[in-house]
Design a protein around this motif. Sequence first.
Motif, PDB file in Angstrom:
ATOM      1  N   GLY A   5       0.709  -1.235  -0.010  1.00 45.53           N
ATOM      2  CA  GLY A   5      -0.121   0.011  -0.029  1.00 45.53           C
ATOM      3  C   GLY A   5       0.720   1.388  -0.076  1.00 45.53           C
ATOM      4  O   GLY A   5       0.184   2.323   0.081  1.00 45.53           O
ATOM      5  N   GLU A   6       2.019   1.133   0.188  1.00 45.24           N
ATOM      6  CA  GLU A   6       3.065   2.398   0.127  1.00 45.24           C
ATOM      7  C   GLU A   6       3.245   2.902  -1.295  1.00 45.24           C
ATOM      8  O   GLU A   6       3.192   2.312  -2.271  1.00 45.24           O
ATOM      9  CB  GLU A   6       4.207   1.957   0.717  1.00 45.24           C
ATOM     10  N   PHE A   7       3.307   4.521  -1.272  1.00 37.78           N
ATOM     11  CA  PHE A   7       3.487   4.991  -2.466  1.00 37.78           C
ATOM     12  C   PHE A   7       4.853   4.869  -2.717  1.00 37.78           C
ATOM     13  O   PHE A   7       6.001   4.948  -2.268  1.00 37.78           O
ATOM     14  CB  PHE A   7       3.079   6.668  -2.365  1.00 37.78           C
ATOM     15  N   CYS A   8       4.825   4.457  -4.317  1.00 39.88           N
ATOM     16  CA  CYS A   8       6.135   4.238  -4.946  1.00 39.88           C
ATOM     17  C   CYS A   8       6.094   4.648  -6.283  1.00 39.88           C
ATOM     18  O   CYS A   8       5.188   4.265  -7.142  1.00 39.88           O
ATOM     19  CB  CYS A   8       6.669   2.719  -4.864  1.00 39.88           C
ATOM     20  N   ALA A   9       7.152   5.188  -6.774  1.00 38.11           N
ATOM     21  CA  ALA A   9       7.239   5.639  -8.376  1.00 38.11           C
ATOM     22  C   ALA A   9       6.986   4.254  -9.200  1.00 38.11           C
ATOM     23  O   ALA A   9       6.249   4.558 -10.175  1.00 38.11           O
ATOM     24  CB  ALA A   9       8.375   6.321  -8.505  1.00 38.11           C
ATOM     25  N   LEU A  10       7.393   3.223  -8.879  1.00 39.91           N
ATOM     26  CA  LEU A  10       7.691   1.983  -9.590  1.00 39.91           C
ATOM     27  C   LEU A  10       5.723   1.494  -9.703  1.00 39.91           C
ATOM     28  O   LEU A  10       5.409   1.008 -10.841  1.00 39.91           O
ATOM     29  CB  LEU A  10       8.297   1.189  -8.959  1.00 39.91           C
ATOM     30  N   ASN A  11       5.300   1.565  -8.531  1.00 39.49           N
ATOM     31  CA  ASN A  11       3.913   0.995  -8.508  1.00 39.49           C
ATOM     32  C   ASN A  11       2.977   2.167  -9.363  1.00 39.49           C
ATOM     33  O   ASN A  11       2.239   1.373 -10.083  1.00 39.49           O
ATOM     34  CB  ASN A  11       3.239   1.103  -7.006  1.00 39.49           C
ATOM     35  N   VAL A  12       3.277   3.318  -9.437  1.00 37.51           N
ATOM     36  CA  VAL A  12       2.527   4.361  -9.998  1.00 37.51           C
ATOM     37  C   VAL A  12       2.704   4.113 -11.516  1.00 37.51           C
ATOM     38  O   VAL A  12       1.807   4.071 -12.383  1.00 37.51           O
ATOM     39  CB  VAL A  12       2.838   5.595  -9.550  1.00 37.51           C
ATOM     40  N   ALA A  13       3.938   3.949 -12.088  1.00 36.61           N
ATOM     41  CA  ALA A  13       4.679   3.688 -13.164  1.00 36.61           C
ATOM     42  C   ALA A  13       3.852   2.208 -13.713  1.00 36.61           C
ATOM     43  O   ALA A  13       3.191   2.126 -15.107  1.00 36.61           O
ATOM     44  CB  ALA A  13       5.955   3.426 -13.683  1.00 36.61           C
ATOM     45  N   ARG A  14       3.756   1.278 -12.904  1.00 43.64           N
ATOM     46  CA  ARG A  14       3.173   0.110 -13.470  1.00 43.64           C
ATOM     47  C   ARG A  14       1.785   0.034 -13.522  1.00 43.64           C
ATOM     48  O   ARG A  14       1.153  -0.587 -14.634  1.00 43.64           O
ATOM     49  CB  ARG A  14       3.435  -1.243 -12.417  1.00 43.64           C
ATOM     50  N   LEU A  15       0.907   0.799 -12.714  1.00 42.72           N
ATOM     51  CA  LEU A  15      -0.392   1.217 -12.689  1.00 42.72           C
ATOM     52  C   LEU A  15      -0.897   1.800 -14.069  1.00 42.72           C
ATOM     53  O   LEU A  15      -1.555   1.356 -14.703  1.00 42.72           O
ATOM     54  CB  LEU A  15      -0.723   1.994 -11.477  1.00 42.72           C
TER      55      LEU A  15
END
Length: 54
Positions: A5-15
């Motif tokens: 659940g933590e904000f991460c640039a990689l998670n945003v890019a993947r989304l």
Amino acid sequence: MTRVGEFCALNVARLVLSIIILVGVLLGIAIWMFYSSGSGRLVDQHPQSIVPAK
């Protein structure tokens, strides 16, 4: 390592990338269904048959 659940640039890019891929696939399927059903031409009449005969 980041938590789920933590904000991460990689998670945003993947989304964002997965949303772009999903929209592209859905758009491709919609275009394929539209043109494969035979309804690609909206007007199938000749211009002469639209004008009533005298």
